[in-house]
Write a protein that holds these residues in place. Structure first.
Motif, PDB file in Angstrom:
ATOM      1  N   GLY A   6       0.817  -1.219   0.000  1.00 26.72           N
ATOM      2  CA  GLY A   6       0.000   0.000   0.000  1.00 26.72           C
ATOM      3  C   GLY A   6       0.848   1.266   0.000  1.00 26.72           C
ATOM      4  N   THR A 138     -11.794   4.846   2.351  1.00 24.96           N
ATOM      5  CA  THR A 138     -11.236   3.507   2.582  1.00 24.96           C
ATOM      6  C   THR A 138     -11.754   2.501   1.546  1.00 24.96           C
ATOM      7  OG1 THR A 138     -10.926   4.019   4.902  1.00 24.96           O
ATOM      8  CG2 THR A 138     -10.919   1.693   4.317  1.00 24.96           C
ATOM      9  N   GLY A 141     -10.011   3.131  -1.607  1.00 27.64           N
ATOM     10  CA  GLY A 141      -8.624   2.664  -1.512  1.00 27.64           C
ATOM     11  C   GLY A 141      -8.513   1.153  -1.705  1.00 27.64           C
ATOM     12  N   VAL A 142      -9.480   0.425  -1.166  1.00 29.49           N
ATOM     13  CA  VAL A 142      -9.488  -1.043  -1.332  1.00 29.49           C
ATOM     14  C   VAL A 142      -9.600  -1.395  -2.824  1.00 29.49           C
ATOM     15  CG1 VAL A 142     -10.853  -3.135  -0.910  1.00 29.49           C
ATOM     16  CG2 VAL A 142     -10.416  -1.531   0.964  1.00 29.49           C
ATOM     17  N   LEU A 145      -6.385  -0.664  -4.628  1.00 32.64           N
ATOM     18  CA  LEU A 145      -5.355  -1.684  -4.329  1.00 32.64           C
ATOM     19  C   LEU A 145      -5.597  -2.940  -5.159  1.00 32.64           C
ATOM     20  CD1 LEU A 145      -4.881  -1.734  -0.435  1.00 32.64           C
ATOM     21  CD2 LEU A 145      -3.221  -1.002  -2.137  1.00 32.64           C
ATOM     22  N   ILE A 207     -12.317  -9.521   2.036  1.00 33.42           N
ATOM     23  CA  ILE A 207     -12.052  -8.159   2.509  1.00 33.42           C
ATOM     24  C   ILE A 207     -12.487  -8.104   3.969  1.00 33.42           C
ATOM     25  CG2 ILE A 207     -12.572  -5.699   2.186  1.00 33.42           C
ATOM     26  CD1 ILE A 207     -13.222  -6.410  -0.789  1.00 33.42           C
ATOM     27  N   ILE A 228      -7.609  -8.662   1.506  1.00 34.45           N
ATOM     28  CA  ILE A 228      -7.421  -7.240   1.791  1.00 34.45           C
ATOM     29  C   ILE A 228      -7.815  -7.039   3.252  1.00 34.45           C
ATOM     30  CG2 ILE A 228      -8.116  -4.873   1.228  1.00 34.45           C
ATOM     31  CD1 ILE A 228      -6.737  -6.175  -1.151  1.00 34.45           C
ATOM     32  N   VAL A 230      -8.468  -4.604   6.094  1.00 32.69           N
ATOM     33  CA  VAL A 230      -8.750  -3.188   6.376  1.00 32.69           C
ATOM     34  C   VAL A 230      -8.500  -2.864   7.851  1.00 32.69           C
ATOM     35  CG1 VAL A 230     -10.514  -1.378   6.254  1.00 32.69           C
ATOM     36  CG2 VAL A 230     -10.488  -3.179   4.536  1.00 32.69           C
ATOM     37  N   THR A 263      -2.579  -7.888   1.834  1.00 34.56           N
ATOM     38  CA  THR A 263      -2.077  -6.577   2.269  1.00 34.56           C
ATOM     39  C   THR A 263      -1.528  -6.704   3.690  1.00 34.56           C
ATOM     40  OG1 THR A 263      -4.261  -5.991   3.139  1.00 34.56           O
ATOM     41  CG2 THR A 263      -3.732  -5.235   0.903  1.00 34.56           C
ATOM     42  N   VAL A 269      -3.922  -1.026   3.430  1.00 34.82           N
ATOM     43  CA  VAL A 269      -5.057  -0.135   3.115  1.00 34.82           C
ATOM     44  C   VAL A 269      -4.849   1.270   3.697  1.00 34.82           C
ATOM     45  CG1 VAL A 269      -7.552   0.189   3.408  1.00 34.82           C
ATOM     46  CG2 VAL A 269      -6.633  -2.100   2.996  1.00 34.82           C
ATOM     47  N   MET A 272      -3.650   4.186   1.634  1.00 34.76           N
ATOM     48  CA  MET A 272      -4.529   4.467   0.494  1.00 34.76           C
ATOM     49  C   MET A 272      -5.671   5.417   0.879  1.00 34.76           C
ATOM     50  SD  MET A 272      -3.289   2.859  -1.967  1.00 34.76           S
ATOM     51  CE  MET A 272      -4.607   2.951  -3.155  1.00 34.76           C
ATOM     52  N   THR A 273      -6.091   5.348   2.136  1.00 38.00           N
ATOM     53  CA  THR A 273      -7.249   6.139   2.569  1.00 38.00           C
ATOM     54  C   THR A 273      -6.972   7.637   2.396  1.00 38.00           C
ATOM     55  OG1 THR A 273      -7.916   4.386   4.072  1.00 38.00           O
ATOM     56  CG2 THR A 273      -8.768   6.550   4.563  1.00 38.00           C
TER      57      THR A 273
END
Ligand code: NDP
Length: 290
Positions: A6, A138, A141-142, A145, A207, A228, A230, A263, A269, A272-273
């Motif tokens: 990330g 978020t 961002g997921v 990614l 996720i 993923i 989070v 990730t 993550v 990315m947010t």
């Protein structure tokens, strides 16, 4: 196993956003960051947002009302920012101190300045597959990614753990959209789900967004799946100066040998947010220029 980095992906997005901001005609995008109180995590999140904005060339306007501000006064402050033509995006840092009503404050932000993507209209636009709104940072961002690590959801079974309004529900709707890169078959699990491991074991893409440290164990995943994570959870760790370490919702050590991509936490993550917040602010500036 491929680690989805990330930090590296966020760094390349920041470079892309900077060149897009540099090429904008007229004034720079402006993000108003409202923080009430001195919650240490909020202080550090706002600093991070301010720094990333500066790196990209986005102006940030930091507004620090007193912790004693009333609900009415905070809502008036939001009204003023809504009406200010030099402000493109508004972010109110969560959590707000008690007794402030956070949801009411979020709802007060005009939909076209709601760069956090929490407004009812913006959530509804995801369901309608209308790209003119703002996707919460978020979940956006997921998806980024997944796209940038070459994970196409088309034909895949995507299992989302968690149904919150800021992560679980929007990310499930995005994965479900009939669009390139998405078009997944989506299952959403929550605290009322029976026999969760039987469902997570069917996931091609899992996720996890439940806020339970290292909850997803190796017996809960299908070999070769993509994960993923989070979750951001603080757990006590006497070896750290801070006295804690950050872990995700997935037992990384136990699960990572089984999966095709995953990730890390931190460094997945999270970075990315903030990037997606900047992307939304740039989008708001472009929309306001029309
Ligand atoms: P919420 O607490 O709002 O929602 C958690 C969800 O998980 C709920 O839907 C809840 O179910 C479900 N859940 C909780 N426990 C279980 C369980 N044992 N089994 C199945 N489902 C369960 O959390 P958020 O969505 O806000 O955040 C989730 C995680 O993501 C947190 O660790 C948070 O820190 C992190 N986060 C990370 C961000 C980032 O930038 N990387 C940004 C935002 C959040 P129910 O609805 O039934 O209560």
């Amino acid at each position: 196993m491929q680690l989805i980095d990330g930090n590296a992906i966020a760094a390349s997005i920041i470079t892309e956003l900077k060149s897009q901001v540099d090429a904008l005609p007229g004034r720079r995008p402006c993000l108003a960051l409202v923080r009430v109180g001195e919650d240490p995590a909020s202080v550090s999140y706002v600093k991070k947002k301010e720094k990333t904005a500066a790196d990209i060339g986005i102006e940030s306007r930091i507004i620090l009302p007193p912790v004693t501000i009333s609900q009415a006064a905070l809502e008036t402050l939001i009204d003023d920012l809504n009406a200010d033509p030099t402000v493109d995006g508004i972010l109110v840092q969560s959590p707000l101190p008690k007794p402030l009503n956070e949801l009411a404050v979020f709802r007060r932000i005009a939909a076209h300045k709601d760069v956090d993507g929490f407004h009812t209209l913006n959530l509804g636009k995801i369901a309608q597959e209308d790209d003119t709104g703002f996707v919460a940072c978020t979940p956006a961002g997921v998806m980024e990614l997944l796209a940038r690590s070459g994970t196409d959801l088309n034909g895949k079974h995507v299992v989302v753990l968690g149904r919150s309004l800021i992560v679980g529900k929007p990310v499930a709707l995005l994965a479900l959209q009939k669009k390139a890169g998405a078009n997944g078959t989506v299952t959403i699990c929550h605290s009322g789900t029976t026999d969760l491991p039987a469902i997570t074991r069917l996931a091609d893409v899992l996720i996890a967004a439940i806020g339970r440290p290292e909850f997803v164990k190796s017996h809960m995943v299908k070999p070769g799946c993509v994960i993923i994570d989070v979750g951001i959870n603080r757990v006590p760790d006497a070896t750290k100066k801070t006295g804690y370490k950050l872990v995700g919702d997935v037992d990384f050590a136990g699960v990572s040998p089984l999966v095709s991509k995953i990730t890390p936490v931190p460094g997945g993550v999270g970075p990315m947010t903030v990037c997606m917040l900047m992307q939304n602010t740039l989008k708001a500036r472009r929309l306001s220029a029309r």
